[in-house]
Each structure stands twice: as structure tokens, then as C-alpha cells.
Design a protein around this motif. Structure first.
Motif, mmCIF file in Angstrom:
data_model
loop_
_atom_site.group_PDB
_atom_site.id
_atom_site.type_symbol
_atom_site.label_atom_id
_atom_site.label_comp_id
_atom_site.label_asym_id
_atom_site.label_seq_id
_atom_site.Cartn_x
_atom_site.Cartn_y
_atom_site.Cartn_z
ATOM 1 N N ILE A 26 0.839 -1.109 0.140
ATOM 2 C CA ILE A 26 -0.042 -0.042 0.101
ATOM 3 C C ILE A 26 0.900 1.098 0.027
ATOM 4 C CG2 ILE A 26 -1.947 1.187 1.252
ATOM 5 C CD1 ILE A 26 -2.793 -1.261 0.264
ATOM 6 N N PRO A 27 0.757 2.073 -0.923
ATOM 7 C CA PRO A 27 1.531 3.446 -0.915
ATOM 8 C C PRO A 27 1.483 4.079 0.399
ATOM 9 C CG PRO A 27 0.281 3.329 -3.078
ATOM 10 C CD PRO A 27 -0.189 2.221 -2.215
ATOM 11 N N PHE A 28 2.204 4.386 1.168
ATOM 12 C CA PHE A 28 2.019 5.158 2.354
ATOM 13 C C PHE A 28 2.380 6.531 2.437
ATOM 14 C CE2 PHE A 28 2.212 1.935 6.259
ATOM 15 C CZ PHE A 28 1.222 1.188 5.765
ATOM 16 N N HIS A 29 3.446 6.793 1.942
ATOM 17 C CA HIS A 29 3.940 8.068 1.961
ATOM 18 C C HIS A 29 4.410 8.828 0.576
ATOM 19 C CE1 HIS A 29 5.410 6.486 5.720
ATOM 20 N NE2 HIS A 29 4.281 6.986 6.238
ATOM 21 N N ARG A 30 4.297 10.152 0.390
ATOM 22 C CA ARG A 30 4.516 11.148 -0.556
ATOM 23 C C ARG A 30 6.054 11.493 -0.522
ATOM 24 N NH1 ARG A 30 -0.712 14.505 -2.289
ATOM 25 N NH2 ARG A 30 -1.747 13.243 -3.936
ATOM 26 N N TYR A 31 6.726 11.478 -1.635
ATOM 27 C CA TYR A 31 8.078 12.083 -1.666
ATOM 28 C C TYR A 31 7.739 13.106 -2.931
ATOM 29 C CZ TYR A 31 9.772 9.298 1.959
ATOM 30 O OH TYR A 31 9.980 8.626 3.311
ATOM 31 N N ASN A 79 -7.244 5.985 7.241
ATOM 32 C CA ASN A 79 -7.168 7.239 7.705
ATOM 33 C C ASN A 79 -6.033 7.526 8.882
ATOM 34 O OD1 ASN A 79 -9.204 8.070 6.262
ATOM 35 N ND2 ASN A 79 -10.763 8.260 7.850
ATOM 36 N N ASP A 80 -5.270 6.668 9.201
ATOM 37 C CA ASP A 80 -4.353 6.798 10.093
ATOM 38 C C ASP A 80 -2.955 7.294 8.985
ATOM 39 O OD1 ASP A 80 -5.218 5.804 12.562
ATOM 40 O OD2 ASP A 80 -4.417 3.707 12.027
ATOM 41 N N LEU A 81 -3.092 7.435 7.870
ATOM 42 C CA LEU A 81 -2.161 7.979 7.079
ATOM 43 C C LEU A 81 -2.408 9.428 6.918
ATOM 44 C CD1 LEU A 81 -1.992 5.129 4.168
ATOM 45 C CD2 LEU A 81 -0.162 5.764 5.651
ATOM 46 N N LEU A 82 -3.525 9.920 7.475
ATOM 47 C CA LEU A 82 -3.736 11.368 7.374
ATOM 48 C C LEU A 82 -3.144 12.090 8.628
ATOM 49 C CD1 LEU A 82 -7.584 11.312 6.556
ATOM 50 C CD2 LEU A 82 -5.654 11.827 5.054
ATOM 51 N N ARG A 83 -2.618 11.365 9.474
ATOM 52 C CA ARG A 83 -1.772 11.852 10.723
ATOM 53 C C ARG A 83 -0.633 12.425 10.305
ATOM 54 N NH1 ARG A 83 -1.788 6.984 15.362
ATOM 55 N NH2 ARG A 83 -3.911 6.850 15.676
ATOM 56 N N LYS A 84 -0.354 13.773 10.983
ATOM 57 C CA LYS A 84 0.977 14.566 10.522
ATOM 58 C C LYS A 84 2.261 13.813 10.354
ATOM 59 C CE LYS A 84 2.294 16.425 15.156
ATOM 60 N NZ LYS A 84 1.631 14.879 16.138
ATOM 61 N N GLU A 85 2.309 12.720 11.164
ATOM 62 C CA GLU A 85 3.260 11.817 11.085
ATOM 63 C C GLU A 85 3.756 11.178 9.634
ATOM 64 O OE1 GLU A 85 2.567 12.206 15.481
ATOM 65 O OE2 GLU A 85 1.378 11.375 13.457
ATOM 66 N N HIS A 86 2.449 10.833 8.969
ATOM 67 C CA HIS A 86 2.639 10.408 7.781
ATOM 68 C C HIS A 86 2.275 11.230 6.536
ATOM 69 C CE1 HIS A 86 2.741 6.454 9.402
ATOM 70 N NE2 HIS A 86 1.850 6.518 10.327
ATOM 71 N N ARG A 87 2.097 12.442 6.875
ATOM 72 C CA ARG A 87 2.005 13.477 5.529
ATOM 73 C C ARG A 87 3.370 13.984 5.438
ATOM 74 N NH1 ARG A 87 -3.251 16.489 5.037
ATOM 75 N NH2 ARG A 87 -4.855 15.225 6.264
ATOM 76 N N ASN A 88 4.014 14.028 4.183
ATOM 77 C CA ASN A 88 5.320 14.388 3.886
ATOM 78 C C ASN A 88 5.293 15.521 2.806
ATOM 79 O OD1 ASN A 88 7.919 13.629 4.585
ATOM 80 N ND2 ASN A 88 7.977 12.099 2.680
ATOM 81 N N GLY A 89 4.635 16.423 3.366
ATOM 82 C CA GLY A 89 4.780 17.741 2.374
ATOM 83 C C GLY A 89 3.557 17.837 1.834
#
Length: 522
Positions: free
Chosen positions: A178-183, A512-522
Motif C-alpha cells: 500500500i502506498p504510505f508516503h509521498r516524496y 485514515n491513520d495515513l492522514l496523521r501528521k507523522e505520515h504526511r510528507n509535504g
């Protein structure tokens, strides 16, 4: 123990074809009949009493000790990643399978409904997910525009294209993919974040990075394809990533039973077997024949901007494990060569009590010298685990406790709520008074003082399994899970709990846990 002589021959053959024996099945059926005994909590482990906090002045030394072991190629990582992402998308799947309208009126009318709130949060923040661009592309391929669908409140196709095979098919993928984070120039799956993290703290002097994933057979082609497509991104310079995979063994499956504890038969008359839970992965862990092995859940990863602290604390845990290993190995070698001076025996006893928090048998001092030496050697010569513990902030998971065993001795254990008798007001209060919980972030020593890999089965507590209620083909069944990998499967290991910052624990249990600030990458 019965070997099931009352079962028809066709059922016996099914059991044997599954790689199991009738004796194993008889033992499993006995577990269903008698259940599992509750653990007896004495008190929760707290900082200074079962949980240690690494002194700042020790950090440099521990990091240096770990670096030495890492460069020597002694370190690897083990990631249980067998499961599909079904639970991540459970709420969305439930909504999709229902006949609700998903209109603005419906959302407004159900503003107190958890599923409705969850779904609205997901849709309102759809652009924030790492899979957003892929979703836009797959919709456009079928002549649909995501922005138009959102603007006119046509939400069902959006959810459908996220979950189902006609779109991204995320609900059927393993969580690792699953795609977790954006770079800036790419997106990363959980698999890739684990690779990036492993490079930081498992790379040997010659650049080898060894990481092992347990996966499901049906996911192997997709896993292999993704790995090969991104490998070059991480193998720069001398870095060479050695990715190993294994499956949960069919012979670790357990038989299901009906409400009367009889083998559950499917519509064709065949017994139903189920995976034995993550405790079944003890076999996979042993087969690594590893030395120092980090274990971490597939969904507990962060983007690069937060990896510095995460990796630093992994290295500190590893360094502490090595110093613990050094001391235990010294004691074992001394005992092995016949050093039974009273000053040494007393020192070992103090170490077992004060650093391993293992209760000494009350009658040990009255035993003969050779019996004392035998017990001390037996108690030290076993696998070691150093487990990170974070402050309890309401996340689900097992907690650190002192428990009392049947023989009267005590030890530190990671205890799940399912193992506690909540009908006892005392046990309930003790469990709920815990200050910390386990993020299942641990590092293990799997070889003995002579460098030989341990057989892990003898250090497992078979009385710490779980029984849960499931359904199959529209009928209720009871499922048996083996003692958990970091619970009962490691019950008789030498165990140390170390406090680590809560910031190192960032699980993704729902999308929706991916919306937490720790997982937001820009």
C-alpha cells in the motif's frame, strides 16, 4: 491424548495432507475444550520497576557497541507482512457493500455515525493520500474525472476504484504494497519504507542489508514485482539489499471447531484449517538462524524526515541487547568451565533478579551447589529480547507486566487483554493501571554463547494461545491462535523492557491513520 480414532478416514487424510498429525489435532481440540488459563498479573511494569530508561551518559557507548556488531554483519531485520490490507479498508468496504446513498444529506443525517464520519474524512482528504495520483489516473483511463465525481457528490465510484480490482484494488493487496508516503519524485509503500529504514541500522561494512519479510503465497508475484521495480532506488554505491521471504507454514495452521468443539466441516465435508496467527511465525524466525534480529510490524514506519529518531532508538536497543548478551555469555562461559565460586554465583543471582527481573525459586539457596549451578545455567542460556515500551496514550496493544507462573516464580511478559480475567476486579484494575504498552518493536539475540542458533520452541508457553469466534460459509466457528510471537511464543526468553519515545510508534491500522501528521510528507 486421543488421536481422533472416531473421525472418518477421509478426515484423517485431510489432516495429514495439511502437514499435521492427528496427535496435534487432538491437542488442539483439547485446547478448545479446556480453554487457556488466564495469566496472573502481579503488577504493571513501570520505569524503574521492570522498565529501564537508558541513561543519556550511556548512549554513546551503546551506539558504538551496536555499530561494531552492525559492521560485522551480525544484524538483520524481520518483518511480519503476511496479511492483506483488508482491515485498513474495512469501514470503506462496509460502506461500499451497503445500499446507503452517500449523499451530502446522508452524511449530514449520520454525523454521529462512526462509519459515516470515517468515510467523510477519507473523501474530504482524498488528495492527501500517496495513492491519489494513481487513483486519478485509473479513473481517467475509464473516462471518469475524480474532481467531477467529488463536486457532484458521486462518491461511490471513488471508493470503488480505491478498493476494487477495476481500480487500484488496494483492499486485496498486502499492507506491504500500500502506498504510505509521498516524496517529491515518488511515492513509497510500507515495503519501501522498511527497506530505507533497514539500510540505516542493519548495513554491514561491505554494504549488505539483510531483511526478511513473511508474506502470503498469493502475494508473492506482486511483492517480487514491486521489489524489483524499486530496488535500484535504494541500492546506491556499495549498498546491496538482501531481501528474503518466507510463507507461514501450513503445518502451523490450526483446526477450526463448531460451537460444540467438534471439527468444523465445510459444505463438502472437509475440515477447515486456519492460520495460527503471528505466533506461527516463530518457525520462520528460527529458520533465519540469525544472530541479532530486529522485529517490527509492517505498518509501523515513518517518512525519512522522522527516521533519525526511530533509527537512533533502534540502535540504542540493539546496543543494550549486545551489552546484555556480553554479560550473559561471560557468566555462561564461567559456569561452563567450572567456576562455581560463591562470589560469582551470588553475582549471577543478583543479575537475574535485578536486570532480568526473574524471580528466584524460594528453595534455591537450600539446594546443592551443582543443582544451583544447573539452574543458573539453564536460566541464562536462552534467547534474549529487548523490547521497546512507549507511554500508554490509548493505542491498542499488549502491555508490560510482572506475572506469576504456576511454579511460583515471576517474570516480565507482554500481556494482551484477552489473557486477563476481567471478572476479577483486582486483575482488571491492575491491567488498566499500566503506564506503558508494547509497540512490538524489539531486538532479539537468537544464538547461544557458543554461537549456535537456538531452537525456539522450548521457550514457548503453549498455554498462552487465544480462542476467537469467526464465521465461515455463513456459519459460526471457533478459531485457535497459537501463542503470539512476542507474547507466549517468547514467554520463557530472557526479557528486558526499555522505554522509547512515543514518537517512534506510528502504526497504520486504518487508511485514515495515513492522514496523521507523522505520515504526511509535504
Amino acid at each position: 491424548m486421543s488421536t481422533l480414532p472416531h473421525l472418518p478416514e477421509i478426515l484423517i487424510r485431510s489432516i495429514q495432507n495439511h502437514g499435521l498429525t492427528t496427535r496435534q489435532i487432538a491437542m488442539q481440540l483439547e485446547c478448545f475444550r479446556r480453554g487457556f488459563p488466564d495469566l496472573k498479573i502481579i503488577r504493571p511494569a513501570t520505569v524503574g520497576d521492570g522498565i529501564m530508561r537508558i541513561p543519556e551518559e550511556d548512549e554513546k557507548y551503546l551506539l558504538e557497541r551496536f555499530k561494531q556488531a552492525r559492521t560485522e554483519g551480525r544484524v538483520m531485520k524481520f518483518v511480519p507482512a503476511s496479511g492483506a490490507a483488508t482491515r485498513m479498508f474495512k469501514t470503506l468496504q462496509s460502506i461500499l457493500n451497503s445500499d446507503v446513498s452517500l449523499s451530502e444529506e446522508w452524511f449530514n443525517e449520520h454525523s454521529d455515525d462512526e462509519e459515516a464520519v470515517f468515510t467523510r474524512t477519507f473523501l474530504e482528504n482524498i488528495e492527501a493520500f500517496a495513492f491519489y495520483d494513481d487513483l486519478v489516473a485509473v479513473l481517467e483511463k475509464d473516462g471518469k474525472k475524480l474532481s467531477d465525481l467529488k463536486n457532484r457528490g458521486d462518491y461511490r465510484p471513488i471508493i470503488s476504484y480505491v478498493l476494487e480490482d477495476k481500480g487500484l484494488g488496494l483492499a486485496a493487496l498486502p499492507k506491504a504494497l500500500i502506498p504510505f508516503h509521498r516524496y517529491e519524485d515518488h511515492n513509497r509503500t510500507a515495503l519501501e519504507e522498511h527497506l530505507a529504514e533497514a539500510i540505516n541500522y542493519t548495513r554491514s561494512e561491505n554494504g549488505n542489508v539483510r531483511i526478511h519479510f513473511t508474506i502470503s503465497p498469493e502475494h508473492k508475484p506482486a511483492f517480487k514485482q514491486r521489489l524489483e521495480s524499486i530496488r535500484q532506488r535504494y541500492e546506491s554505491g556499495s549498498i546491496r539489499i538482501q531481501v528474503e521471504t518466507s510463507f507461514q507454514k501450513p503445518e502451523t495452521d490450526t483446526i477450526a471447531v463448531d460451537p460444540e468443539n467438534r471439527p468444523f466441516l465445510d459444505d463438502h465435508g472437509n475440515p477447515v484449517f486456519r492460520p495460527g496467527g503471528h505466533g506461527a511465525l516463530l518457525v520462520n524466525l528460527e529458520e533465519l538462524k540469525g544472530d541479532i534480529v530486529f522485529i517490527k510490524n509492517i505498518d509501523n514506519v515513518v517518512p525519512d524526515r522522522l527516521k533519525v529518531q526511530t533509527c537512533r532508538y533502534n540502535e540504542l536497543l540493539g546496543g543494550y541487547l549486545i551489552t546484555l548478551q556480553d554479560k550473559i555469555f561471560f557468566y555462561l562461559k564461567e559456569l561452563d568451565r567450572g567456576n562455581t565460586q560463591q562470589v560469582l554465583l551470588d553475582e549471577i543471582i543478583r543479575f537475574i533478579e535485578s536486570e532480568l527481573y526473574v524471580g528466584i525459586p524460594p528453595d534455591l539457596s537450600r539446594k546443592k551447589e551443582n543443582e544451583i549451578v544447573h539452574w543458573l545455567f539453564y536460566r541464562l542460556n536462552r534467547p534474549i529480547r529487548v523490547c521497546g515500551m512507549v507511554k500508554d496514550e490509548g493505542e491498542p496493544g499488549g502491555g508490560p507486566f510482572f506475572i506469576r507462573h504456576e511454579n511460583g516464580t515471576t517474570s516480565l511478559q507482554i500481556v494482551e487483554s484477552a489473557q486477563i480475567n476481567f471478572n476479577s476486579a483486582e486483575q482488571k484494575e491492575l491491567f488498566e493501571s499500566s503506564t506503558h504498552f508494547s509497540p512490538t518493536d524489539l531486538v532479539c539475540s537468537l544464538r547461544d554463547y557458543q554461537g549456535r542458533p537456538f531452537s525456539l520452541e522450548p521457550y514457548r508457553d503453549p498455554d498462552t494461545g487465544f480462542i476467537s469466534i469467526k464465521s465461515y460459509q455463513g456459519r459460526e466457528l471457533k478459531a485457535l491462535e497459537l501463542p503470539g510471537l512476542w507474547n507466549g511464543s517468547m514467554a520463557f526468553w530472557n526479557t528486558v523492557f526499555v522505554e522509547i519515545p512515543s514518537e517512534t510508534f506510528n502504526p497504520v491500522k486504518t487508511v485514515n491513520d495515513l492522514l496523521r501528521k507523522e505520515h504526511r510528507n509535504g
